[in-house]
Scaffold this motif. Sequence first.
Motif, PDB file in Angstrom:
ATOM      1  N   GLN A   1     -21.634 -50.394 -40.395  1.00 49.29           N
ATOM      2  CA  GLN A   1     -21.016 -49.661 -41.792  1.00 49.29           C
ATOM      3  C   GLN A   1     -19.802 -49.251 -41.397  1.00 49.29           C
ATOM      4  O   GLN A   1     -19.787 -48.070 -41.096  1.00 49.29           O
TER       5      GLN A   1
ATOM      6  N   HIS B   1     -18.130 -45.769 -42.852  1.00 52.43           N
ATOM      7  CA  HIS B   1     -19.199 -44.733 -42.710  1.00 52.43           C
ATOM      8  C   HIS B   1     -18.771 -43.270 -43.138  1.00 52.43           C
ATOM      9  O   HIS B   1     -19.179 -42.444 -43.944  1.00 52.43           O
TER      10      HIS B   1
ATOM     11  N   HIS C   1     -19.868 -41.913 -47.019  1.00 45.88           N
ATOM     12  CA  HIS C   1     -21.302 -41.831 -46.790  1.00 45.88           C
ATOM     13  C   HIS C   1     -22.005 -41.429 -47.737  1.00 45.88           C
ATOM     14  O   HIS C   1     -22.265 -40.326 -48.081  1.00 45.88           O
TER      15      HIS C   1
END
Length: 467
Positions: free
Chosen positions: A163, A166, A170
Amino acid sequence: MSTKEVVLAVARRFLSFVDESPSPYHAVDQIKKKLVAAGFQELREANTWNVKPNAKYFVTKNQSTIIAFAVGGQFKPGNGFSIVGAHTDSPCLKVKPMSIVNKSGYNMVGVECYGGGIWHTWFDRDLKLAGRVLVRNGDKIEHRLVHVRKPILKVPNICIHLQRDHNEKHSVNKESHVCPILATSVQSALNGNNSSTDKDENKSGQTSSKLQPLLVQLLCDELQVSPDQLLDFDLHLADTQPSAIGGILDEFVFAPRLDNLLNAYTSAVGLIDSCADSSLEKEPNIRMISLFDNEEVGSQSAQGAGSSFQEFVLRRLSAGGSQTAFEEAIPKSYLLSADQAHAIHPNYSEKHESNHQPALHKGIVVKINSNQRYASTGITNTILREVSRLGDVPLQDFVVRNDTPCGSTIGPIMSAKLGMPTVDIGAPQLSMHSIREMCCTTSVWQAESLYKSFFINYPQVYNSMNF
Ligand SMILES: [Zn+2]
């Protein structure tokens, strides 16, 4: 001892309390033990009370709320109540009723998000389990506390390689991302546990069939009971990392649940300390602490500050006088609603109103909101300022920016319900509702001193009001 040594000693005692209070049930149990050691007697809500002047008592509700009080030597029904209110709960992950989740080769534990936590802070922490279990013992049902100190659970982050954005976003899905891992099914099977979720087994209604078999085994070992004795549970997850004094100058407290164990603990110490000399003999009021569960979810529960529990206790203590003794007691009473406050954050200082930036070490924060998200008024603030002057505790003022929504607490709920003069205050802290929060050592000491001064000086301050 120097002031710094006193401050550190006070903070260290508070840290051991926090570490032994991973759930509201533990916090109440810890406070109960302190009260009993200081000569307080336990009353039961269901019994008739025979409360005497110059004596000390406490009563609990749901084992997660506690009201303790010291009756002044001069108290008669119709006299006032000097109350410090706080809460025993904090945001956390709680084990779901049917919590068996087996996915991708892992044995996991289904959890609910309790309150408004900063959930991403629960990722990659070494988590333990604590709370209460209702246990059948012969023909009796027992309420047992459990505190598994080992890091048995983990909510792992998704790695950055899978990801890439991130750090930018998040965002946590509270249902699918926070489920902690307990074991792998491989090790679990080697250990003799059949990890496949048998939904039909769950339907048997046996409490032990609703939890991971490994967890049942662990709980039974801790409690020294067999699986069929488990009736129900309230289990909270908590960080295993012990609290610490931090900063290069030993000036910070790094700990979980500062909101609001700091005020639950210091108000209890303030009450106990206020009774250490002979001042209680001359006291016209009842000195009281009311520590409620469920503030983090709005206080609307039988054991919450929105219930009638507080009123019922005050009515019982006002009984035996004139018919309107309770109503006469209310204007003579005062509620110091104590819940943590927001210290100015250096990296987000624009989030604070420019004239109201509470600083660490600089005193207890008076929370004011003209839209009544806080209950403080000019009159109740004045009373507090007098109490703090007499106790030599500095105060700071807080108001939220007009373009930012304001938090709230038990103060407005209780003052509206009881019609009681109330002020909202708290010690300044950072990282509120994170799994690991931060405040200064000074504020623990300041809170203890303020509450002690309040219990000793409030009747005199009330009497000095010439209007
Ligand atoms: Zn709080």
